[in-house]
Design a protein around this motif. Structure first.
Motif, PDB file in Angstrom:
ATOM      1  N   MET A 118     -37.637   8.592 -10.621  1.00  0.00           N
ATOM      2  CA  MET A 118     -36.638   7.808 -11.362  1.00  0.00           C
ATOM      3  C   MET A 118     -35.997   6.772 -10.444  1.00  0.00           C
ATOM      4  O   MET A 118     -34.823   6.897 -10.075  1.00  0.00           O
ATOM      5  N   LEU A 140     -38.784  13.448 -11.570  1.00  0.00           N
ATOM      6  CA  LEU A 140     -39.059  14.314 -12.718  1.00  0.00           C
ATOM      7  C   LEU A 140     -40.499  14.811 -12.664  1.00  0.00           C
ATOM      8  O   LEU A 140     -41.420  14.054 -12.332  1.00  0.00           O
ATOM      9  N   MET A 177     -35.409  11.974 -23.249  1.00  0.00           N
ATOM     10  CA  MET A 177     -34.321  11.715 -22.296  1.00  0.00           C
ATOM     11  C   MET A 177     -34.436  10.308 -21.707  1.00  0.00           C
ATOM     12  O   MET A 177     -33.427   9.621 -21.524  1.00  0.00           O
ATOM     13  N   THR A 181     -31.613   7.566 -21.531  1.00  0.00           N
ATOM     14  CA  THR A 181     -30.959   7.173 -20.268  1.00  0.00           C
ATOM     15  C   THR A 181     -31.410   5.817 -19.748  1.00  0.00           C
ATOM     16  O   THR A 181     -30.670   5.179 -19.002  1.00  0.00           O
ATOM     17  N   PRO A 185     -30.399   1.603 -22.803  1.00  0.00           N
ATOM     18  CA  PRO A 185     -29.566   0.626 -22.073  1.00  0.00           C
ATOM     19  C   PRO A 185     -30.252  -0.729 -21.902  1.00  0.00           C
ATOM     20  O   PRO A 185     -29.594  -1.767 -21.968  1.00  0.00           O
ATOM     21  N   ASP A 211     -21.407  -5.234 -16.421  1.00  0.00           N
ATOM     22  CA  ASP A 211     -22.137  -3.967 -16.377  1.00  0.00           C
ATOM     23  C   ASP A 211     -23.092  -3.805 -17.551  1.00  0.00           C
ATOM     24  O   ASP A 211     -24.208  -3.331 -17.385  1.00  0.00           O
ATOM     25  N   ARG A 214     -26.176  -6.330 -17.291  1.00  0.00           N
ATOM     26  CA  ARG A 214     -26.952  -6.401 -16.044  1.00  0.00           C
ATOM     27  C   ARG A 214     -28.465  -6.291 -16.268  1.00  0.00           C
ATOM     28  O   ARG A 214     -29.229  -7.157 -15.841  1.00  0.00           O
ATOM     29  N   LEU A 241     -28.009   5.348 -31.938  1.00  0.00           N
ATOM     30  CA  LEU A 241     -27.028   4.373 -31.437  1.00  0.00           C
ATOM     31  C   LEU A 241     -26.503   3.483 -32.561  1.00  0.00           C
ATOM     32  O   LEU A 241     -25.297   3.244 -32.687  1.00  0.00           O
ATOM     33  N   LYS A 271     -17.547  11.480 -22.150  1.00  0.00           N
ATOM     34  CA  LYS A 271     -17.773  10.777 -20.883  1.00  0.00           C
ATOM     35  C   LYS A 271     -17.022  11.465 -19.740  1.00  0.00           C
ATOM     36  O   LYS A 271     -17.558  11.617 -18.633  1.00  0.00           O
TER      37      LYS A 271
ATOM     38  N   TYR B 192     -22.793   4.807 -27.515  1.00  0.00           N
ATOM     39  CA  TYR B 192     -23.910   5.292 -26.681  1.00  0.00           C
ATOM     40  C   TYR B 192     -23.730   6.760 -26.294  1.00  0.00           C
ATOM     41  O   TYR B 192     -24.626   7.587 -26.469  1.00  0.00           O
ATOM     42  N   HIS B 201     -27.754  14.372 -19.732  1.00  0.00           N
ATOM     43  CA  HIS B 201     -28.302  13.240 -18.980  1.00  0.00           C
ATOM     44  C   HIS B 201     -28.552  13.513 -17.494  1.00  0.00           C
ATOM     45  O   HIS B 201     -29.434  12.903 -16.894  1.00  0.00           O
ATOM     46  N   PHE B 204     -31.741  13.056 -15.328  1.00  0.00           N
ATOM     47  CA  PHE B 204     -32.623  12.106 -16.012  1.00  0.00           C
ATOM     48  C   PHE B 204     -32.059  10.688 -15.980  1.00  0.00           C
ATOM     49  O   PHE B 204     -32.621   9.788 -16.582  1.00  0.00           O
ATOM     50  N   SER B 205     -30.900  10.493 -15.344  1.00  0.00           N
ATOM     51  CA  SER B 205     -30.250   9.186 -15.450  1.00  0.00           C
ATOM     52  C   SER B 205     -30.083   8.524 -14.096  1.00  0.00           C
ATOM     53  O   SER B 205     -30.088   9.186 -13.057  1.00  0.00           O
ATOM     54  N   ALA B 206     -29.929   7.208 -14.141  1.00  0.00           N
ATOM     55  CA  ALA B 206     -29.732   6.429 -12.911  1.00  0.00           C
ATOM     56  C   ALA B 206     -28.762   5.289 -13.235  1.00  0.00           C
ATOM     57  O   ALA B 206     -27.851   5.448 -14.048  1.00  0.00           O
ATOM     58  N   GLY B 207     -28.963   4.138 -12.616  1.00  0.00           N
ATOM     59  CA  GLY B 207     -28.001   3.045 -12.713  1.00  0.00           C
ATOM     60  C   GLY B 207     -27.748   2.500 -14.109  1.00  0.00           C
ATOM     61  O   GLY B 207     -26.612   2.138 -14.434  1.00  0.00           O
ATOM     62  N   SER B 208     -28.763   2.441 -14.971  1.00  0.00           N
ATOM     63  CA  SER B 208     -28.517   1.794 -16.263  1.00  0.00           C
ATOM     64  C   SER B 208     -27.657   2.699 -17.153  1.00  0.00           C
ATOM     65  O   SER B 208     -26.803   2.203 -17.888  1.00  0.00           O
ATOM     66  N   TYR B 209     -27.847   4.015 -17.092  1.00  0.00           N
ATOM     67  CA  TYR B 209     -26.935   4.924 -17.805  1.00  0.00           C
ATOM     68  C   TYR B 209     -25.503   4.748 -17.282  1.00  0.00           C
ATOM     69  O   TYR B 209     -24.551   4.616 -18.053  1.00  0.00           O
ATOM     70  N   ARG B 210     -25.361   4.752 -15.966  1.00  0.00           N
ATOM     71  CA  ARG B 210     -24.022   4.689 -15.359  1.00  0.00           C
ATOM     72  C   ARG B 210     -23.275   3.428 -15.789  1.00  0.00           C
ATOM     73  O   ARG B 210     -22.113   3.475 -16.189  1.00  0.00           O
ATOM     74  N   ASP B 211     -23.972   2.283 -15.738  1.00  0.00           N
ATOM     75  CA  ASP B 211     -23.305   1.016 -16.039  1.00  0.00           C
ATOM     76  C   ASP B 211     -22.917   0.894 -17.508  1.00  0.00           C
ATOM     77  O   ASP B 211     -21.829   0.417 -17.833  1.00  0.00           O
ATOM     78  N   VAL B 212     -23.830   1.278 -18.417  1.00  0.00           N
ATOM     79  CA  VAL B 212     -23.545   1.112 -19.846  1.00  0.00           C
ATOM     80  C   VAL B 212     -22.468   2.090 -20.306  1.00  0.00           C
ATOM     81  O   VAL B 212     -21.655   1.774 -21.166  1.00  0.00           O
ATOM     82  N   SER B 213     -22.423   3.288 -19.721  1.00  0.00           N
ATOM     83  CA  SER B 213     -21.491   4.305 -20.211  1.00  0.00           C
ATOM     84  C   SER B 213     -20.120   4.240 -19.531  1.00  0.00           C
ATOM     85  O   SER B 213     -19.189   4.899 -19.981  1.00  0.00           O
ATOM     86  N   ARG B 214     -19.978   3.430 -18.471  1.00  0.00           N
ATOM     87  CA  ARG B 214     -18.754   3.467 -17.656  1.00  0.00           C
ATOM     88  C   ARG B 214     -17.471   3.380 -18.480  1.00  0.00           C
ATOM     89  O   ARG B 214     -16.584   4.223 -18.381  1.00  0.00           O
TER      90      ARG B 214
END
Lengths: 275, 275
Positions: A118, A140, A177, A181, A185, A211, A214, A241, A271, B192, B201, B204-214
């Motif tokens: 990932m 994964l 997933m 994830t 996005p 954000d 991006r 969504l 969150k 979201y 998550h 299974f998650s990385a930067g795009s999950y983090r940014d959109v959900s912030r």
């Protein structure tokens, strides 16, 4: 061990560099592009170019190419691999790849373990490869009925490369997933910047615009394929969504403050709980 | 000058601190909460508490409270302000505030200039106030027919506080742009994380999950009010987003690679062009 990397793009190049830096193993490369092979040799990312004889006595083979090419390579070269050679892929979707590999399993004596590092970035190709993108990320694994020792070998190599953790799952859950994830996005960043207000955002925008938008800086060829290779799970997740957006839109347009607060509170609670 | 800050929360407290740090002006505060006034005095964010006599000879008054409270304060104290006193607000929506202020304009001799400092953070209250949130941000102005010297004064103070630029616009355009740049990202972050996949998550998650959900970590009371105070523009912008998401969903579910690439390419081109 003798490890062969098939496809020296962003991911294959980064795996080669990470293995050379962090393990004593011999790392060889294969690529249809001679320039990438030369670059990888000259910077020490690989010990050399792999030939057909190398495939025959390799201990591990990483398929770092698009899903269709991973299946094509296995169809052509699976019979060349020795008994017990661990073949693994790095594709971002797993149902289609695992089903295709299952069809091919009786054509060779290798052991297949499906994998998905990932990690990534917005540029591609060997020139962009960089093992630091793996540091702390998830690797994964979709082992199916692969023997435990083979799955553990892929996990051990992932940790050697700098990944923070490995997670085992099945193809369907993996693809659901990833739809949530990663693919959603990207889809919503694209949908967002298509607004007629977007070109005027400067002066009116701050962190939340930055954000959400991006990943709209997207490689349309790669992501169209990834989206379509995961059509069912992505369609389901986009509908989820859109349903939740519609609930918020309805509460806003009706002026229903109680319902709106309930929706925002539920989201905020999730969150804060799951991060 | 004598400057009075009405409401010493996150924004009012930050404005007081920024003015004290960067200008020689006298800064006084008003707040219904005595604790915030004491805290602001003891840390030097204000020179003291403002009384009715101070309102009568103030040069500038900043209204740093919710829209309804800003109108209530003006209704009650507008007649106390001297001729030429510059009254300005900091509300995140402008059509409703400017219309309300227009109705009140003949009750006083002050000059009103609507403003919106584009800065914030996820905590609120005087304890969270921090003038560094202003550094480099935009200060939006909705001057209407206010005289040039008054608009320039509010702009000059914004630059003194550390804002990077001021932007003049009208109420309708302001509210449309804020719906797009700020409210839609908050609504979609909430939509979201309401997915049943969200609590799983991790791994299974990385930067795009983090940014959109912030920004799903939301203050539901504040944002419900902001959304409803900007109902028409936000509804329109959410419908734009839902239409664009539907186009992507349709291309995915039909397996229409050509249409999907076209949409993603258009989005990528916009993002690369406008940033």
């Amino acid at each position: 061990m003798k490890i062969i990397i098939v496809g020296l793009g962003l991911i294959g190049g980064s795996i080669a560099k990470a293995l050379k830096q962090n393990t004593p193993h011999q790392v060889l490369g294969m690529d249809t592009d001679e320039g990438s092979l030369l670059d990888a040799c000259s910077c020490g990312a690989i010990d050399g170019k792999a030939g057909i004889e190398d495939l025959k006595n390799a201990d591990m083979v990483y398929l770092c190419v698009y899903p269709g090419a991973a299946l094509d390579f296995t169809r052509e070269h699976g019979p060349d691999l020795r008994e017990g050679c661990v073949l693994t892929d790095t594709c971002g979707i797993k149902s289609a790849v695992c089903a295709g590999m299952e069809e091919l399993r009786n054509t060779g004596r290798y052991v297949f373990v499906a994998g998905h590092p990932m990690a990534g970035k917005e540029r591609s190709g060997f020139a962009a490869s960089d093992p630091s993108i793996f540091v702390g990320a998830s690797y994964l694994l979709v082992p199916g009925d692969a023997p435990g020792w083979a799955v553990e070998l892929v996990e051990e190599m992932a940790l050697c490369m700098g990944f923070g953790r490995t997670v085992r799952t099945d193809p369907k859950h993996h693809d659901q997933m990833i739809a949530f994830t990663s693919q959603v996005p990207h889809a919503l960043a694209c949908a967002y910047v298509l607004s007629p207000r977007c070109p005027e955002h400067k002066g009116f925008s701050a962190g939340s615009y930055r954000d959400v938008s991006r990943v709209a800086n997207i490689n349309d060829e790669l992501w169209s394929r990834l989206f379509l290779d995961n059509k069912d799970a992505l369609t389901e997740e986009l509908e989820e969504l859109m349903g939740n957006l519609k609930a918020i839109r309805d509460a806003v347009s009706k002026g229903d403050e109680r319902e709106l607060r309930k929706l925002l509170k539920r989201a905020g609670d999730i969150k804060r709980r799951v991060g």
